[in-house]
Design an enzyme around this catalytic site. Structure first.
Site, PDB file in Angstrom:
ATOM      1  NE  ARG A  25      -4.214  -1.577   0.201  1.00 37.60           N
ATOM      2  CZ  ARG A  25      -4.342  -2.641  -0.600  1.00 37.60           C
ATOM      3  NH1 ARG A  25      -3.405  -2.926  -1.493  1.00 37.60           N
ATOM      4  NH2 ARG A  25      -5.415  -3.398  -0.525  1.00 37.60           N
ATOM      5  CG  HIS A  51      -3.115  -0.913  -6.804  1.00 37.94           C
ATOM      6  ND1 HIS A  51      -3.494  -0.264  -5.647  1.00 37.94           N
ATOM      7  CD2 HIS A  51      -3.162  -2.244  -6.516  1.00 37.94           C
ATOM      8  CE1 HIS A  51      -3.778  -1.173  -4.718  1.00 37.94           C
ATOM      9  NE2 HIS A  51      -3.579  -2.380  -5.234  1.00 37.94           N
TER      10      HIS A  51
HETATM   11  P1  NAP Z   1      -1.355 -11.937   4.779  1.00 41.88           P
HETATM   12  O1  NAP Z   1      -1.427 -13.346   4.319  1.00 41.88           O
HETATM   13  O2  NAP Z   1      -2.299 -11.454   5.822  1.00 41.88           O
HETATM   14  O3  NAP Z   1       0.147 -11.687   5.267  1.00 41.88           O
HETATM   15  C1  NAP Z   1       0.524 -10.554   5.980  1.00 41.88           C
HETATM   16  C2  NAP Z   1       1.948 -10.745   6.489  1.00 41.88           C
HETATM   17  O4  NAP Z   1       2.380  -9.504   7.057  1.00 41.88           O
HETATM   18  C3  NAP Z   1       2.049 -11.807   7.597  1.00 41.88           C
HETATM   19  O5  NAP Z   1       3.243 -12.525   7.453  1.00 41.88           O
HETATM   20  C4  NAP Z   1       2.093 -10.955   8.867  1.00 41.88           C
HETATM   21  O6  NAP Z   1       2.770 -11.531   9.954  1.00 41.88           O
HETATM   22  C5  NAP Z   1       2.869  -9.756   8.371  1.00 41.88           C
HETATM   23  N1  NAP Z   1       2.651  -8.593   9.244  1.00 41.88           N
HETATM   24  C6  NAP Z   1       1.482  -7.967   9.529  1.00 41.88           C
HETATM   25  N2  NAP Z   1       1.687  -6.969  10.398  1.00 41.88           N
HETATM   26  C7  NAP Z   1       3.002  -6.972  10.679  1.00 41.88           C
HETATM   27  C8  NAP Z   1       3.829  -6.181  11.525  1.00 41.88           C
HETATM   28  N3  NAP Z   1       3.325  -5.182  12.266  1.00 41.88           N
HETATM   29  N4  NAP Z   1       5.148  -6.464  11.574  1.00 41.88           N
HETATM   30  C9  NAP Z   1       5.664  -7.482  10.831  1.00 41.88           C
HETATM   31  N5  NAP Z   1       4.937  -8.268  10.008  1.00 41.88           N
HETATM   32  C10 NAP Z   1       3.618  -8.005   9.940  1.00 41.88           C
HETATM   33  O7  NAP Z   1      -1.540 -10.951   3.539  1.00 41.88           O
HETATM   34  P2  NAP Z   1      -1.289 -11.215   1.975  1.00 41.88           P
HETATM   35  O8  NAP Z   1      -2.436 -11.919   1.363  1.00 41.88           O
HETATM   36  O9  NAP Z   1       0.066 -11.802   1.815  1.00 41.88           O
HETATM   37  O10 NAP Z   1      -1.310  -9.708   1.414  1.00 41.88           O
HETATM   38  C11 NAP Z   1      -0.397  -8.739   1.907  1.00 41.88           C
HETATM   39  C12 NAP Z   1      -0.783  -7.361   1.399  1.00 41.88           C
HETATM   40  O11 NAP Z   1      -0.485  -7.228   0.010  1.00 41.88           O
HETATM   41  C13 NAP Z   1      -2.273  -7.013   1.466  1.00 41.88           C
HETATM   42  O12 NAP Z   1      -2.655  -6.612   2.768  1.00 41.88           O
HETATM   43  C14 NAP Z   1      -2.395  -5.885   0.467  1.00 41.88           C
HETATM   44  O13 NAP Z   1      -2.203  -4.635   1.107  1.00 41.88           O
HETATM   45  C15 NAP Z   1      -1.238  -6.129  -0.504  1.00 41.88           C
HETATM   46  N6  NAP Z   1      -1.715  -6.478  -1.859  1.00 41.88           N
HETATM   47  C16 NAP Z   1      -1.367  -5.674  -2.899  1.00 41.88           C
HETATM   48  C17 NAP Z   1      -1.773  -5.991  -4.172  1.00 41.88           C
HETATM   49  C18 NAP Z   1      -1.383  -5.148  -5.355  1.00 41.88           C
HETATM   50  O14 NAP Z   1      -1.889  -5.360  -6.455  1.00 41.88           O
HETATM   51  N7  NAP Z   1      -0.474  -4.210  -5.198  1.00 41.88           N
HETATM   52  C19 NAP Z   1      -2.545  -7.143  -4.399  1.00 41.88           C
HETATM   53  C20 NAP Z   1      -2.879  -7.934  -3.326  1.00 41.88           C
HETATM   54  C21 NAP Z   1      -2.463  -7.602  -2.036  1.00 41.88           C
HETATM   55  P3  NAP Z   1       2.234 -12.898  10.625  1.00 41.88           P
HETATM   56  O15 NAP Z   1       2.676 -13.971   9.661  1.00 41.88           O
HETATM   57  O16 NAP Z   1       2.928 -12.969  11.909  1.00 41.88           O
HETATM   58  O17 NAP Z   1       0.739 -12.766  10.729  1.00 41.88           O
HETATM   59  C1  GLV Z   2      -5.194  -5.320  -3.936  1.00 40.30           C
HETATM   60  O1  GLV Z   2      -4.504  -4.390  -3.728  1.00 40.30           O
HETATM   61  C2  GLV Z   2      -5.675  -6.204  -2.913  1.00 40.30           C
HETATM   62  O2  GLV Z   2      -5.535  -5.896  -1.722  1.00 40.30           O
HETATM   63  O3  GLV Z   2      -6.211  -7.270  -3.269  1.00 40.30           O
END
Ligand code: NAP
Ligand code: GLV
Length: 309
Positions: free
Chosen positions: A221, A269
């Site tokens: 983000r 994005h």
């Molecule tokens: P997820 O499975 O919830 O993974 C989040 C990771 O971040 C986990 O390993 C978590 O730790 C860690 N984390 C959270 N808070 C933290 C902190 N304060 N300090 C250290 N580590 C922390 O999420 P995901 O599905 O991988 O997605 C991650 C993010 O990618 C989304 O929230 C979104 O913002 C972004 N995204 C972007 C796009 C794009 O097109 N640009 C698309 C999809 C997603 P734990 O393992 O300990 O819980």
């Molecule tokens: C895209 O940014 C998502 O969070 O899926």
């Protein structure tokens, strides 16, 4: 069962058709003020007025992985929020990050510029061991990205809130592990959820701890990054450049310094898009599971409201 769909910036028609095909027993409508309250909501960045009109929800399904926009709203109490769990995003994210890492490491950006001048010039190979990639966030997307990077023999480091173990990845966790993680990282990838703890996490004092000649890839983000701090660290030479897919204001405003910066690559994005078919299949499967009596705790992607992700 009644399902209300409320996704801003989305052409609702193919989603409604897909949901109706996947859940033929359900009535499914695009939300209109004054419409029937739903048992389930399928949403992306809905207005507060949407939730103010919903008093019978059993679950809220977010058509993206990040729930930061949703968590800013006042949601109905005790209704679980379920985010996308991969649904075809992790492979896209792995492609995007590997492309950005390899483009920088192999200096393909430089070759592109030289070939546009019809210039045939080799660059000295760089040592892979000098380009350790540190991935912040080892969730569904971060773990897949780490695995893909390790396939190219980059040294890979990972940082998460709670301790994790991933083959071929040197894992760090929590505040205590953050300094060591940054100090060992040359290419920093952000795949954290946006929460009060992670907002502005890429700022002067943290980016300054990366290895000299650092490179920043933000695919999470825009508010994870302090824009001015990145620009000043590029000016000072400590950071070599950045690939940025997300921004504090989207679309990135005309005239923002990132657009024209020679060391910054901007994409709109698009690193991991929501794929309609996969998303509908995942959400419909979870609704059917809940309707057959499964407990919410057994679903993947349930948001912990205390953690904000
Ligand atoms: P997820 O499975 O919830 O993974 C989040 C990771 O971040 C986990 O390993 C978590 O730790 C860690 N984390 C959270 N808070 C933290 C902190 N304060 N300090 C250290 N580590 C922390 O999420 P995901 O599905 O991988 O997605 C991650 C993010 O990618 C989304 O929230 C979104 O913002 C972004 N995204 C972007 C796009 C794009 O097109 N640009 C698309 C999809 C997603 P734990 O393992 O300990 O819980
Ligand atoms: C895209 O940014 C998502 O969070 O899926």
């Amino acid at each position: 069962m009644h399902i209300v769909f409320c996704c801003t910036d989305t052409n609702a028609a193919p989603w409604l058709q897909g949901l109706r095909e996947a859940l033929p027993e359900a009535s499914i409508e695009n939300w209109q003020p004054g419409g029937q309250a739903g048992d389930y909501a399928v949403v992306w960045a809905p207005p507060q007025a949407f939730f103010d009109s919903q008093h019978a929800l059993k679950a809220i399904f977010n058509t993206g992985a990040g729930v930061d926009a949703l968590m800013k709203l006042t949601l109905p109490a005790d209704v679980p929020v379920v985010r996308l769990d991969d649904a075809g995003m992790s492979v896209q994210m792995a492609e995007y990050v590997c492309h950005a890492v390899i483009r920088h490491f192999r200096e393909f950006d430089v070759y592109e510029a030289e070939s546009s001048q019809a210039r045939w010039a080799y660059r000295k190979p760089r040592r892979r061991c000098d380009f350790a990639v540190g991935v912040m966030g080892l969730g569904v997307l971060g773990a897949r990205v780490c695995r893909a990077l390790a396939q190219f023999d980059f040294p890979v480091l990972g940082w998460s809130r709670s301790p994790r173990q991933l083959d071929g990845v040197q894992c760090f966790s929590g505040e205590a592990g953050f300094g060591d993680f940054l100090a060992a990282t040359r290419i920093l990838v952000c795949l954290l959820p946006l929460t009060p703890e992670t907002e502005g996490i890429m700022r002067h004092d943290t980016l300054r701890q990366l290895k000299p000649g650092a490179y920043v890839i933000n695919v999470a983000r825009g508010a994870h990054l302090v824009d001015e701090d990145l620009l000043s660290l590029i000016d000072s030479g400590h950071v070599a450049g950045a690939t940025l897919d997300v921004f504090r204001t989207e679309p990135l405003p005309a005239g923002h310094p990132f657009w024209q910066h020679p060391k910054i690559t901007v994409t709109p994005h698009t690193s991991a898009r929501t794929l309609r078919e996969e998303t509908i299949a995942q959400i419909a499967g979870k609704i059917l599971a809940l309707e057959s009596g499964a407990s919410v705790a057994h679903l993947a992607g349930v948001v912990n409201p205390d953690q904000g992700y």
